[in-house]
Design a protein around this motif. Structure first.
Motif, PDB file in Angstrom:
ATOM      1  N   LEU A 168      37.888  37.659  42.883  1.00  0.00           N
ATOM      2  CA  LEU A 168      38.255  38.425  44.067  1.00  0.00           C
ATOM      3  C   LEU A 168      38.988  37.579  45.091  1.00  0.00           C
ATOM      4  CD1 LEU A 168      35.052  40.603  44.572  1.00  0.00           C
ATOM      5  CD2 LEU A 168      37.237  41.273  43.556  1.00  0.00           C
ATOM      6  N   GLY A 169      39.067  36.278  44.850  1.00  0.00           N
ATOM      7  CA  GLY A 169      39.810  35.385  45.714  1.00  0.00           C
ATOM      8  C   GLY A 169      41.196  35.102  45.161  1.00  0.00           C
ATOM      9  N   ALA A 170      41.857  34.116  45.756  1.00  0.00           N
ATOM     10  CA  ALA A 170      43.176  33.708  45.272  1.00  0.00           C
ATOM     11  C   ALA A 170      43.027  33.054  43.900  1.00  0.00           C
ATOM     12  CB  ALA A 170      43.830  32.744  46.253  1.00  0.00           C
ATOM     13  N   PRO A 171      43.792  33.480  42.904  1.00  0.00           N
ATOM     14  CA  PRO A 171      43.606  32.950  41.554  1.00  0.00           C
ATOM     15  C   PRO A 171      44.275  31.601  41.351  1.00  0.00           C
ATOM     16  CG  PRO A 171      45.384  34.547  41.547  1.00  0.00           C
ATOM     17  CD  PRO A 171      44.829  34.536  42.952  1.00  0.00           C
ATOM     18  N   GLY A 172      43.650  30.768  40.533  1.00  0.00           N
ATOM     19  CA  GLY A 172      44.289  29.564  40.053  1.00  0.00           C
ATOM     20  C   GLY A 172      45.093  29.877  38.806  1.00  0.00           C
ATOM     21  N   PRO A 173      45.719  28.884  38.204  1.00  0.00           N
ATOM     22  CA  PRO A 173      46.424  29.112  36.938  1.00  0.00           C
ATOM     23  C   PRO A 173      45.484  29.678  35.880  1.00  0.00           C
ATOM     24  CG  PRO A 173      47.000  26.980  37.860  1.00  0.00           C
ATOM     25  CD  PRO A 173      45.862  27.492  38.686  1.00  0.00           C
ATOM     26  N   SER A 174      46.007  30.555  35.037  1.00  0.00           N
ATOM     27  CA  SER A 174      45.246  31.226  33.985  1.00  0.00           C
ATOM     28  C   SER A 174      44.160  32.140  34.556  1.00  0.00           C
ATOM     29  CB  SER A 174      44.628  30.219  33.010  1.00  0.00           C
ATOM     30  OG  SER A 174      45.636  29.552  32.289  1.00  0.00           O
ATOM     31  N   MET A 175      44.435  32.704  35.727  1.00  0.00           N
ATOM     32  CA  MET A 175      43.514  33.657  36.341  1.00  0.00           C
ATOM     33  C   MET A 175      44.286  34.846  36.909  1.00  0.00           C
ATOM     34  SD  MET A 175      40.914  31.298  38.588  1.00  0.00           S
ATOM     35  CE  MET A 175      40.044  29.897  37.880  1.00  0.00           C
ATOM     36  N   LEU A 176      43.543  35.941  37.117  1.00  0.00           N
ATOM     37  CA  LEU A 176      44.010  37.062  37.920  1.00  0.00           C
ATOM     38  C   LEU A 176      43.124  37.130  39.148  1.00  0.00           C
ATOM     39  CD1 LEU A 176      44.868  37.786  34.888  1.00  0.00           C
ATOM     40  CD2 LEU A 176      45.018  40.143  35.709  1.00  0.00           C
ATOM     41  N   GLY A 177      43.711  37.517  40.292  1.00  0.00           N
ATOM     42  CA  GLY A 177      42.928  37.562  41.515  1.00  0.00           C
ATOM     43  C   GLY A 177      43.591  38.408  42.576  1.00  0.00           C
ATOM     44  N   VAL A 178      43.183  38.186  43.826  1.00  0.00           N
ATOM     45  CA  VAL A 178      43.641  39.001  44.942  1.00  0.00           C
ATOM     46  C   VAL A 178      44.199  38.098  46.033  1.00  0.00           C
ATOM     47  CG1 VAL A 178      42.990  40.730  46.664  1.00  0.00           C
ATOM     48  CG2 VAL A 178      41.869  40.709  44.425  1.00  0.00           C
ATOM     49  N   VAL A 179      45.412  38.425  46.498  1.00  0.00           N
ATOM     50  CA  VAL A 179      46.054  37.696  47.588  1.00  0.00           C
ATOM     51  C   VAL A 179      46.607  38.715  48.574  1.00  0.00           C
ATOM     52  CG1 VAL A 179      47.881  36.096  48.254  1.00  0.00           C
ATOM     53  CG2 VAL A 179      46.680  35.767  46.075  1.00  0.00           C
ATOM     54  N   ASP A 180      46.097  38.706  49.798  1.00  0.00           N
ATOM     55  CA  ASP A 180      46.593  39.598  50.858  1.00  0.00           C
ATOM     56  C   ASP A 180      46.637  41.060  50.413  1.00  0.00           C
ATOM     57  OD1 ASP A 180      46.936  37.422  52.545  1.00  0.00           O
ATOM     58  OD2 ASP A 180      48.999  37.076  51.880  1.00  0.00           O
ATOM     59  N   GLY A 181      45.562  41.513  49.781  1.00  0.00           N
ATOM     60  CA  GLY A 181      45.489  42.907  49.369  1.00  0.00           C
ATOM     61  C   GLY A 181      46.286  43.250  48.126  1.00  0.00           C
ATOM     62  N   ILE A 182      46.765  42.245  47.411  1.00  0.00           N
ATOM     63  CA  ILE A 182      47.566  42.460  46.211  1.00  0.00           C
ATOM     64  C   ILE A 182      46.837  41.872  45.002  1.00  0.00           C
ATOM     65  CG2 ILE A 182      49.790  42.046  45.081  1.00  0.00           C
ATOM     66  CD1 ILE A 182      50.033  43.744  47.572  1.00  0.00           C
ATOM     67  N   LEU A 183      46.736  42.625  43.908  1.00  0.00           N
ATOM     68  CA  LEU A 183      46.227  42.111  42.651  1.00  0.00           C
ATOM     69  C   LEU A 183      47.347  41.342  41.967  1.00  0.00           C
ATOM     70  CD1 LEU A 183      44.175  44.373  43.364  1.00  0.00           C
ATOM     71  CD2 LEU A 183      43.985  44.851  40.918  1.00  0.00           C
ATOM     72  N   VAL A 184      47.110  40.065  41.678  1.00  0.00           N
ATOM     73  CA  VAL A 184      48.169  39.220  41.144  1.00  0.00           C
ATOM     74  C   VAL A 184      47.712  38.537  39.849  1.00  0.00           C
ATOM     75  CG1 VAL A 184      49.214  38.807  43.392  1.00  0.00           C
ATOM     76  CG2 VAL A 184      47.473  37.232  42.534  1.00  0.00           C
ATOM     77  N   ASP A 185      48.699  38.197  39.029  1.00  0.00           N
ATOM     78  CA  ASP A 185      48.483  37.602  37.711  1.00  0.00           C
ATOM     79  C   ASP A 185      49.105  36.205  37.684  1.00  0.00           C
ATOM     80  OD1 ASP A 185      48.565  36.832  35.055  1.00  0.00           O
ATOM     81  OD2 ASP A 185      49.701  38.567  34.360  1.00  0.00           O
ATOM     82  N   ARG A 186      48.258  35.185  37.471  1.00  0.00           N
ATOM     83  CA  ARG A 186      48.762  33.830  37.265  1.00  0.00           C
ATOM     84  C   ARG A 186      48.386  33.336  35.867  1.00  0.00           C
ATOM     85  NH1 ARG A 186      47.740  29.418  41.716  1.00  0.00           N
ATOM     86  NH2 ARG A 186      49.209  28.370  40.307  1.00  0.00           N
ATOM     87  N   ALA A 187      48.204  34.283  34.957  1.00  0.00           N
ATOM     88  CA  ALA A 187      47.825  33.936  33.589  1.00  0.00           C
ATOM     89  C   ALA A 187      48.929  34.249  32.593  1.00  0.00           C
ATOM     90  CB  ALA A 187      46.542  34.677  33.200  1.00  0.00           C
ATOM     91  N   PHE A 188      49.503  35.437  32.706  1.00  0.00           N
ATOM     92  CA  PHE A 188      50.484  35.898  31.726  1.00  0.00           C
ATOM     93  C   PHE A 188      51.877  35.930  32.355  1.00  0.00           C
ATOM     94  CE2 PHE A 188      46.329  37.634  30.690  1.00  0.00           C
ATOM     95  CZ  PHE A 188      46.170  37.140  29.402  1.00  0.00           C
ATOM     96  N   VAL A 189      52.264  34.780  32.919  1.00  0.00           N
ATOM     97  CA  VAL A 189      53.572  34.606  33.555  1.00  0.00           C
ATOM     98  C   VAL A 189      54.134  33.258  33.118  1.00  0.00           C
ATOM     99  CG1 VAL A 189      53.053  36.022  35.577  1.00  0.00           C
ATOM    100  CG2 VAL A 189      52.472  33.595  35.598  1.00  0.00           C
ATOM    101  N   GLU A 190      55.428  33.137  33.207  1.00  0.00           N
ATOM    102  CA  GLU A 190      56.044  31.843  32.949  1.00  0.00           C
ATOM    103  C   GLU A 190      55.738  30.887  34.097  1.00  0.00           C
ATOM    104  OE1 GLU A 190      60.193  32.113  32.144  1.00  0.00           O
ATOM    105  OE2 GLU A 190      59.955  33.539  30.481  1.00  0.00           O
ATOM    106  N   ASN A 191      55.532  29.635  33.765  1.00  0.00           N
ATOM    107  CA  ASN A 191      55.233  28.597  34.754  1.00  0.00           C
ATOM    108  C   ASN A 191      54.087  29.025  35.670  1.00  0.00           C
ATOM    109  OD1 ASN A 191      55.309  26.277  36.275  1.00  0.00           O
ATOM    110  ND2 ASN A 191      57.222  26.773  37.342  1.00  0.00           N
ATOM    111  N   ARG A 192      52.934  29.280  35.051  1.00  0.00           N
ATOM    112  CA  ARG A 192      51.799  29.790  35.812  1.00  0.00           C
ATOM    113  C   ARG A 192      51.243  28.787  36.824  1.00  0.00           C
ATOM    114  NH1 ARG A 192      50.214  29.454  30.427  1.00  0.00           N
ATOM    115  NH2 ARG A 192      48.601  27.915  29.916  1.00  0.00           N
TER     116      ARG A 192
END
Length: 527
Positions: free
Chosen positions: A303-327
């Motif tokens: 529920l916090g800001a995600p690190g690499p290889s995680m999904l999380g929440v930033v400023d009310g936005i669900l974000v993906d840092r797992a399935f992206v280039e240069n995570r």
């Protein structure tokens, strides 16, 4: 025939006499239990050519009606007490080569002890469905070939001319709480991506019927209980998630370690992703202990800001840092918190887990957003009932254990909490200590309400408590009226019992219905 009950004639005519052996099944099989999954397994196995015997200790009218239906298919059913006094559900039929159990049967059952002594394996319906995935693909190919020989059907529609698919991939979900909601969210996302899918397993149509049915699927969203996982040794999902771990069903598993180990089976042999809850280290430990395919990744959600290889929440936005280039540097926006219904913290966590599994399967970000927007939760899961005199009434009758109740309480403040029922061996100190500051008051009902009252006295002595010593049909209305008396405008009256319902109600659905009816009566009185 869609994905409903399996037709005996259909399977026998299309798969051939060697079907059982080709899919790792013996010829003489005993099915334990006449529930939905047991009947499904018995029908399918008989359709494949097995000699099937169903055993069950029950002997009521409903059992006999089901037995009569199965007898018409050549399936022997043994109910109640056998000649000589032995119970049918505790006696292994002679010649049995495999036992297929319904999920709720405990591992210590005398039937399973007899199977172990005879060297006979015990598996569940999920295991059978997994072994029969190839059979389902063959069946659909044979049906399509037969239809092609007869010319195109008038109702073929968009599927006309399409080659039948192979076995659908499984995206599997377990956890103490949130399984059904997350599985349904995942199915909604997959559908938004244009994939042929269904939510199956511990919900909906029996999974064997789906696997062997006519309907083509690209991927299945599979909810699995700890019981089902215990009896599914060869399951190997594409990707899987354990949402959370908290003590539950310990009477069945014997210990928390055994319960966690059965939950962890869901990760065994995963090929693409093992999804875990960053806030629950026990789920990550299960990933670390799992034997997975080379290249399978550990993916966290938070529920916090995600690190690499995680999904999380930033400023009310669900974000993906797992399935992206240069995570290490990049993140992909998936959806907004307001796209999640309802946007309670535990439900946002469910949405992130569903999104992680969908992204592991290659689903585009836009489909994640659209699927979450389309999703509607089932009844009795943090469901808005009404607002009366400025007080909001929420039905979370599905919160049948302390972990679920804690998540529900965390979504609202201030709260007048309606709780109680059958504790199933649970303790309430941790729940009350964590939630005390949110409580305006508490109204306690049910057989084990004293356990909650004692925890409130220890950890929230300033919170007013109403102890309702009644179990009659008017008890819930009395509870709602007492909660309304304690509440102030802007408060939430929350039914999150933290207990099972069977002391007062047939199930949690009936308990939730009684709460909603009581709130509506309260609203009518205030007009």
């Amino acid at each position: 025939m869609g994905s409903g009950q399996v037709s005996t004639t259909d399977l026998a005519g299309l798969l051939g006499p060697d079907a059982l052996g080709r899919f790792g099944l013996p010829g003489r099989i005993t099915v334990a239990g006449l529930g939905v999954s047991g009947v499904s397994a018995a029908r399918a196995l008989a359709a494949l050519g097995a000699e099937v015997t169903v055993v069950d200790n029950g002997d009521g009218d409903a059992h006999r009606a089901k037995a009569a239906e199965l007898a018409e298919l050549g399936i022997e059913v043994r109910l109640g007490h056998l000649p000589g006094g032995a119970r049918a559900g505790e006696t292994l039929p002679g010649g049995t080569e495999l036992v297929v159990t319904s999920p709720g049967w405990q591992p210590g059952s005398p039937l399973f002890a007899a199977a172990a002594e005879a060297g006979v394996d015990v598996v569940g319906d999920v295991e059978i469905a997994w072994r029969l995935r190839g059979a389902g693909a063959e069946l659909r190919a044979a049906r399509a070939s037969a239809r092609a020989g007869d010319g195109p059907r008038a109702d073929a529609g968009e599927d006309a001319g399409k080659a039948p698919a192979g076995p659908a991939e499984w995206l599997a979900i377990t956890g103490t709480n949130g399984k059904t909601t997350t599985t349904q969210m995942l199915a909604s996302i997959l559908k938004a991506a244009g994939l042929r899918t269904a939510a199956v397993g511990n919900i909906g149509t029996p999974i064997i019927d789906v696997v062997l049915g006519e309907e083509e699927h690209d991927v299945l969203a599979v909810e699995l209980s700890s019981y089902q996982l215990h009896w599914a040794p060869s399951l190997r999902a594409h990707s899987a998630a354990v949402l959370n771990l908290a003590p539950d069903h310990l009477d069945w598993h014997g210990s928390m370690d055994a319960y966690a180990a059965d939950k962890g089976r869901i990760y065994e042999g995963n090929t693409v992703a093992c999804v875990y809850n960053v806030a629950d280290p026990a789920t990550e430990k299960l990933v670390e202990d799992a034997d997975v395919e080379e290249g399978c990744r550990a993916i966290g959600f938070t529920l916090g800001a995600p690190g690499p290889s995680m999904l999380g929440v930033v400023d009310g936005i669900l974000v993906d840092r797992a399935f992206v280039e240069n995570r290490q540097k990049n993140a992909q926006e998936l959806a907004e918190v307001k796209d999640v219904n309802p946007p309670a913290p535990h439900n946002i966590a469910n949405a992130l887990a569903a999104a992680a599994l969908a992204r592991a399967f290659g689903v585009a970000p836009r489909a994640v957003r659209d699927g979450l927007r389309d999703f509607r939760p089932d009844a009795h899961r943090v469901a808005f009932v009404d607002e009366v005199a400025g007080v909001t009434y929420i039905d979370d009758s599905k919160a049948t254990n302390t972990h679920a109740a804690e998540a529900s309480l965390a979504a609202f403040e201030p709260v007048v909490w309606i709780a109680g029922g059958l504790a199933k061996g649970a303790t309430f100190d941790e729940l009350v200590a964590k939630s005390a500051k949110r409580l305006r008051g508490a109204v306690l009902i049910g057989a084990d309400r004293a356990l909650i009252a004692e925890a409130l006295a220890r950890h929230a002595p300033e919170v007013p408590v109403v102890d309702l010593d009644r179990t009659d049909t008017g008890a819930m209305l009395a509870a709602v009226r007492e909660a309304a008396r304690l509440a102030e405008p802007g408060d939430t009256v929350l039914l999150a019992p933290a207990c099972a319902s069977m002391d007062m109600f047939a199930n949690y659905n009936k308990r939730g219905d009684a709460f909603a009816d009581a709130v509506r009566e309260l609203a009518a009185e205030s007009e």
